[in-house]
Design a protein around this motif. Structure first.
Motif, PDB file in Angstrom:
ATOM      1  N   ASP A 120      45.095  45.011  50.868  1.00  0.00           N
ATOM      2  CA  ASP A 120      44.753  45.988  51.430  1.00  0.00           C
ATOM      3  C   ASP A 120      45.768  46.348  52.898  1.00  0.00           C
ATOM      4  N   ASP A 121      45.750  44.905  53.324  1.00  0.00           N
ATOM      5  CA  ASP A 121      46.537  44.978  54.590  1.00  0.00           C
ATOM      6  C   ASP A 121      48.091  44.726  54.080  1.00  0.00           C
ATOM      7  N   GLY A 122      48.702  45.219  52.875  1.00  0.00           N
ATOM      8  CA  GLY A 122      50.037  45.323  52.785  1.00  0.00           C
ATOM      9  C   GLY A 122      50.761  44.047  52.251  1.00  0.00           C
ATOM     10  N   SER A 123      49.978  42.748  52.252  1.00  0.00           N
ATOM     11  CA  SER A 123      50.512  41.759  51.951  1.00  0.00           C
ATOM     12  C   SER A 123      50.480  41.652  50.426  1.00  0.00           C
ATOM     13  N   VAL A 124      51.133  40.595  49.821  1.00  0.00           N
ATOM     14  CA  VAL A 124      51.266  40.523  48.332  1.00  0.00           C
ATOM     15  C   VAL A 124      50.657  39.208  47.932  1.00  0.00           C
ATOM     16  N   GLU A 125      49.702  39.266  46.801  1.00  0.00           N
ATOM     17  CA  GLU A 125      49.150  37.924  46.460  1.00  0.00           C
ATOM     18  C   GLU A 125      49.522  37.792  45.113  1.00  0.00           C
ATOM     19  N   SER A 126      49.718  36.211  44.838  1.00  0.00           N
ATOM     20  CA  SER A 126      50.275  36.045  43.491  1.00  0.00           C
ATOM     21  C   SER A 126      48.862  35.934  42.659  1.00  0.00           C
ATOM     22  N   GLN A 127      48.842  36.363  41.461  1.00  0.00           N
ATOM     23  CA  GLN A 127      47.826  36.661  40.463  1.00  0.00           C
ATOM     24  C   GLN A 127      48.320  35.483  39.310  1.00  0.00           C
ATOM     25  N   ASP A 128      48.815  34.300  39.389  1.00  0.00           N
ATOM     26  CA  ASP A 128      49.291  33.288  38.767  1.00  0.00           C
ATOM     27  C   ASP A 128      48.342  32.900  37.814  1.00  0.00           C
ATOM     28  N   LEU A 129      46.985  32.672  38.075  1.00  0.00           N
ATOM     29  CA  LEU A 129      46.060  32.139  37.397  1.00  0.00           C
ATOM     30  C   LEU A 129      45.061  33.246  36.862  1.00  0.00           C
ATOM     31  N   GLN A 130      45.512  34.525  36.807  1.00  0.00           N
ATOM     32  CA  GLN A 130      44.534  35.407  36.177  1.00  0.00           C
ATOM     33  C   GLN A 130      44.175  35.216  34.732  1.00  0.00           C
ATOM     34  N   LEU A 131      42.876  34.998  34.216  1.00  0.00           N
ATOM     35  CA  LEU A 131      42.415  35.005  33.148  1.00  0.00           C
ATOM     36  C   LEU A 131      42.377  36.469  32.388  1.00  0.00           C
ATOM     37  N   LEU A 132      42.766  36.158  30.918  1.00  0.00           N
ATOM     38  CA  LEU A 132      42.584  37.347  30.072  1.00  0.00           C
ATOM     39  C   LEU A 132      41.115  37.918  30.159  1.00  0.00           C
ATOM     40  N   SER A 133      40.198  36.998  30.268  1.00  0.00           N
ATOM     41  CA  SER A 133      38.704  37.364  29.894  1.00  0.00           C
ATOM     42  C   SER A 133      38.195  38.037  31.574  1.00  0.00           C
ATOM     43  N   LYS A 134      38.960  37.797  32.522  1.00  0.00           N
ATOM     44  CA  LYS A 134      38.685  38.403  33.856  1.00  0.00           C
ATOM     45  C   LYS A 134      39.548  39.700  34.243  1.00  0.00           C
ATOM     46  N   LEU A 135      40.094  40.067  33.099  1.00  0.00           N
ATOM     47  CA  LEU A 135      40.775  41.615  33.463  1.00  0.00           C
ATOM     48  C   LEU A 135      39.931  42.671  33.402  1.00  0.00           C
ATOM     49  N   ARG A 136      40.244  43.465  34.563  1.00  0.00           N
ATOM     50  CA  ARG A 136      39.326  44.805  34.556  1.00  0.00           C
ATOM     51  C   ARG A 136      37.884  44.413  34.645  1.00  0.00           C
ATOM     52  N   GLN A 137      37.674  43.587  35.723  1.00  0.00           N
ATOM     53  CA  GLN A 137      36.294  43.033  35.967  1.00  0.00           C
ATOM     54  C   GLN A 137      35.418  44.177  36.546  1.00  0.00           C
ATOM     55  N   HIS A 138      35.892  45.389  36.947  1.00  0.00           N
ATOM     56  CA  HIS A 138      35.147  46.527  37.307  1.00  0.00           C
ATOM     57  C   HIS A 138      35.454  47.597  36.399  1.00  0.00           C
TER      58      HIS A 138
END
Length: 378
Positions: A120-138
């Motif tokens: 939200d503040d414009g910064s970029v965060e790495s999603q290097d450890l994004q699990l497949l099972s945690k995609l689209r959590q909402h």
């Protein structure tokens, strides 16, 4: 030598532990320290073994290589050679051949470029450890599509008649299920339970692992050994799934494909009964990514062919039509007569009568195929 061996072995074991490989900000320094010691101690131990062998067999070739005064024991040159050989063999059993290949490097570079999330503040965060099972959590409020990642499972020594001539099968990664028709589909959490390194970045790298000793229908079996020897391996060995509740303590952290799987990769000895499955680029069996959409009976499919096809032969499309007919009894009729290569400049773009897309529609389902390098907007 003892100190180097201890540092090397302890670091090797530590870097296999889940909380180290998935370290957060707090453990980041510890993680870097483990990998630094591992990277330093390995070559140092190898150099020591080489110099010791030179001392015993070249500089001072005597019958007694080492004299242990405190115990009265002595070790001659042959015994020392066997000790070093046994130690090296034991050490190799802890080697993860996924980490000695180009896969991890390829995966990390892809993650640095593509797996980023803007805050939200414009910064970029790495999603290097994004699990497949945690995609689209909402999921209830998510407008994101359901992501399907295609790959090929290499089975050159399988006894299944359906795989003759293919030497591979389709393999699918998704949020809820992963698997292949060969041995079925299992919940993604079950795959993740036995492989601490399976995540979105890993699946993405597998899907693009074009260069490997095993390349599905494009494999050159006579070159598999050479490609393995040169370590041209971007594929991945994935453990067959297991229920998370049944995974023994330490299994996920310490299990990994060892040197025996490297030999399987070199000599084309892989089948669906192996504990680890060899996965590579989905294009090694079907390069358009349409097959799984047909299996899911999608009503409308838009396919963009971005491969190198200078003559517009539509080779991948022709292969897909054959797969669909043989495997699923699905016949797709395409009128490709209007697809042709047209050379033009921006000044006479409007005069071009060529087309770069074709549509086939029926009452039940519609097929849309877009091809060519000059796909025009509008």
């Amino acid at each position: 030598a003892s100190l180097l061996a201890l540092l090397n072995f302890s670091s090797l074991v530590a870097t296999r532990i889940d909380w180290v490989t998935r370290a957060g900000p707090v453990q980041s320094l510890i993680r870097k320290l483990f990998f630094f010691v591992l990277g330093l101690a390995g070559p140092a131990l190898l150099a020591f073994a080489y110099l010791e062998l030179c001392r015993v067999y070249v500089a001072n070739p005597v019958d007694v290589a080492l004299q242990l005064d405190t115990t009265g024991l002595s070790i001659n040159g042959v015994q020392l050679l066997w000790i070093l050989f046994g130690t090296a063999l034991f050490y190799s059993l802890f080697t993860n051949v996924n980490f000695t290949s180009l896969h991890r490097y390829y995966r990390n570079r892809l993650c640095e470029v593509y797996l980023l999330k803007r805050q939200d503040d414009g910064s970029v965060e790495s999603q290097d450890l994004q699990l497949l099972s945690k995609l689209r959590q909402h999921e209830e409020n998510s407008l994101a599509p359901y992501h399907l990642i295609n790959s090929a499972i290499n089975l050159p020594s399988s006894d299944l008649a359906d795989l003759r001539g293919r030497d591979c099968d389709f393999f699918l990664f998704s949020k809820h299920f992963c698997g292949s028709p060969v041995f079925g589909y299992h919940e993604t959490t079950h795959w993740e339970a036995v492989d601490a390194h399976l995540d979105l970045g890993t699946a993405m790298a597998i899907s693009g692992a074009a260069a490997a000793p095993q390349m599905g229908m494009g494999s050159i079996k006579s070159a598999s050994f050479l490609l393995t020897l040169l370590n041209i391996r971007t594929g991945y060995w994935l453990h067959q799934p297991q229920d998370p509740d049944k995974v023994k303590f330490g299994f996920k952290e310490m299990s990994a494909p060892g040197p025996d799987y490297l030999l399987r990769e070199a000599f084309n000895r892989m089948n669906e009964r192996n504990t680890y499955l060899n996965l590579s680029d989905g294009g090694h069996i079907e390069n358009l990514g349409i097959y799984e959409l047909l299996r899911l009976r999608c009503k409308f499919v838009i396919a963009i062919d971005g491969e190198h096809d200078a003559g517009i032969d539509c080779t991948s499309l022709m292969r897909l039509l054959e797969f669909a007919k043989v495997d699923m009894n699905v016949e797709i009729e395409m009128d490709l007569s209007r697809l042709k290569w047209v050379e033009f400049t921006p000044s006479d773009e409007a005069k071009s009568k060529g087309t770069h897309a074709t549509i086939r529609a029926t009452e039940v389902q519609s097929w849309t195929f877009c091809g060519g390098k000059h796909l025009l907007s509008g």
